[in-house]
Each structure stands twice: as structure tokens, then as C-alpha cells.
Scaffold this motif. Structure first.
Motif, PDB file in Angstrom:
ATOM      1  N   UNK A   1      14.371 -13.648 -11.862  1.00 36.71           N
ATOM      2  CA  UNK A   1      15.332 -13.951 -12.523  1.00 36.71           C
ATOM      3  C   UNK A   1      16.322 -13.152 -12.840  1.00 36.71           C
TER       4      UNK A   1
ATOM      5  N   UNK B   1      12.936  -9.166 -12.333  1.00 36.69           N
ATOM      6  CA  UNK B   1      12.046  -9.617 -13.012  1.00 36.69           C
ATOM      7  C   UNK B   1      12.224 -11.065 -12.578  1.00 36.69           C
TER       8      UNK B   1
ATOM      9  N   UNK C   1       5.024 -12.250 -17.075  1.00 37.78           N
ATOM     10  CA  UNK C   1       4.840 -11.364 -18.102  1.00 37.78           C
ATOM     11  C   UNK C   1       5.815 -11.265 -19.825  1.00 37.78           C
ATOM     12  N   UNK C   2       6.528 -12.475 -19.572  1.00 35.40           N
ATOM     13  CA  UNK C   2       7.267 -11.963 -20.808  1.00 35.40           C
ATOM     14  C   UNK C   2       8.129 -11.330 -20.365  1.00 35.40           C
ATOM     15  N   UNK C   3       9.063 -11.738 -19.697  1.00 35.22           N
ATOM     16  CA  UNK C   3      10.231 -10.764 -18.851  1.00 35.22           C
ATOM     17  C   UNK C   3       9.906  -9.802 -18.584  1.00 35.22           C
ATOM     18  N   UNK C   4       8.439  -8.825 -18.575  1.00 35.50           N
ATOM     19  CA  UNK C   4       8.402  -8.189 -17.636  1.00 35.50           C
ATOM     20  C   UNK C   4       9.611  -7.630 -16.469  1.00 35.50           C
ATOM     21  N   UNK C   5       9.933  -6.319 -16.587  1.00 32.83           N
ATOM     22  CA  UNK C   5      10.011  -5.638 -15.471  1.00 32.83           C
ATOM     23  C   UNK C   5       8.992  -5.134 -14.063  1.00 32.83           C
TER      24      UNK C   5
ATOM     25  N   UNK D   1      17.855  -5.423 -12.021  1.00 30.65           N
ATOM     26  CA  UNK D   1      18.758  -4.419 -13.362  1.00 30.65           C
ATOM     27  C   UNK D   1      18.632  -2.813 -12.747  1.00 30.65           C
TER      28      UNK D   1
END
Lengths: 112, 113
Positions: free
Chosen positions: A31, A91, A96-100, A34
Motif C-alpha cells: 500500500x 504498509x 492491521x489498520x494501516x500498521x507499519x 515509508x
């Protein structure tokens, strides 16, 4: 097996000596990728997000690029204040809800 | 620091005692996360929350519980602290639909003796 691998683990540069840090990743659906900077005793500081292969982002002496398998953080003419640990994170789609998911980082030291 | 406050910043506790770390945000972000950072492991996700009273486990959730009764507060509890839980704990928030980068707090250094 690590999903995010950063290399080198540590890098020492002289002021003005340009170089690149590598972040390779193995995820099925990326996604976003970072880059963060972390100074000793502090939390990670957001630098860049890259979403698709071919994308590039720049900030001062830093430039981040992305391919389908890896990202590079290019540091041009670094200064001592660029010394820090640089963290790469990915990501995945629908997790996981946008967890990194972070790599272990590259510790950069720039000497005068 | 994107309006994130972690407390305490440092804590020393004894093995077997419960410990609660607090994360408070002023950004009204939907998602909140707890990570731990250890040498040789990098940052690892413990638990996360996607809304009030909505939480889920991360990669290293054993021995930890979380609660989120208000949008701005996310609590991490070590039910019975062990020496392996000595670490630096970071809270993070994210919430924008188009740009989902996370912003981190300053961390809590926890030592279990």
C-alpha cells in the motif's frame, strides 16, 4: 523471514560524501513504503511516503525512490546533522489498520 | 511531535507487577498503535486500535492488553511485567484516508528488574 530488510546496518560518511541506503521488501500487496529518521532517545520522525514504483520524493539533501522490490534513500552532500538512524517501513493492503512493518534501520554517521 | 504525549517517559518496575503506559493524542486520529523497539529487532507492533473500544493484536501481543475508552487515549497494560518486556515503547497515530503515514510519540523507556 523478514519482510523488510535494510542495508547496510551502519554507514559512516565524510561530510559531502554522497551515498544511498537500501530497503528491500517482500509483501504481496504494497500500500505504501515509508521512510523515517530517528535520533537517539526520540521517536521516529516521518520523512516520505512512496506509493508506486517509479515514484520519487525529495526533501533537502534526501531523495527517496521506489521500485517493485526495493527503495533507496539517496543522501546528497550529507552534513553532520544528517547523522541518525533511518528506518524503512511497509504498509500492506488490508492489514492491521494501516500498521507499519519496519526494517531494523541503517545507522548513519556523518563526520566533519 | 504531532500532538502525541506518552507517559511516563521512564519507568522502573519489579517483575510480576502490573504496569500501564498512556498515550494521549490531540489530533483526533482514528488509528492508534503501540510498538516496542529492541536492539536487533527494530520496531514491532504490539496492539492497535481502529476506534473507540475497537482494538486488535499485533505481532508481539502476548503479555500485553490495551484499552481505548476515548478517541484521544490509548492505554497499554503489562499484566505481570517480565524482564523480557524491558524495552522502549512507542505510541503512534494515523488517520488520514489518503496519506496514512504514522506519527510517533517520544517513547517510554521501561525497565523491569
Amino acid at each position: 523471514e523478514d519482510q523488510v530488510t535494510q542495508s547496510p546496518e551502519a554507514l559512516r560518511l565524510q561530510e559531502g560524501e554522497s551515498s544511498s541506503l537500501n530497503c528491500s521488501y517482500t509483501v504481496s500487496g504494497l500500500r505504501g513504503l515509508f521512510w523515517y529518521r530517528q535520533d537517539p532517545g526520540k521517536g521516529p520522525e516521518f520523512l516520505f511516503t512512496l506509493y508506486s514504483a517509479g515514484e520519487e520524493k525529495e526533501k533537502e539533501r534526501l531523495k527517496a525512490t521506489l521500485t517493485k522490490k526495493e527503495s533507496f534513500l539517496h543522501i546528497t552532500a550529507p552534513k553532520p546533522e544528517d547523522s541518525a538512524t533511518y528506518l524503512c517501513a511497509v504498509q500492506e493492503n488490508s492489514n492491521s489498520g494501516y500498521a507499519l512493518n519496519f526494517g531494523k534501520g541503517t545507522s548513519l554517521l556523518v563526520t566533519p | 511531535d504531532a500532538g502525541i504525549t506518552q507517559s511516563p517517559r521512564h519507568k522502573v518496575t519489579e517483575t510480576g507487577t502490573p504496569v500501564t503506559l498512556r498515550c494521549h493524542q490531540t489530533e483526533n486520529h482514528r488509528y492508534m498503535y503501540w510498538y516496542r523497539q529492541d536492539p536487533g529487532h527494530g520496531l514491532r507492533l504490539i496492539h492497535y486500535s481502529y476506534g473507540v473500544k475497537d482494538t486488535d493484536k499485533g505481532e508481539v501481543s502476548d503479555g500485553y492488553s490495551v484499552s481505548r475508552s476515548k478517541t484521544e487515549d490509548f492505554l497499554l497494560t503489562l499484566e505481570s511485567a517480565t524482564s523480557s518486556q524491558t524495552s522502549v515503547y512507542f505510541c503512534a497515530i494515523s488517520g488520514r484516508v489518503m496519506n496514512t503515514e504514522a506519527f510517533f510519540g517520544q517513547g517510554t523507556r521501561l525497565t523491569v528488574v
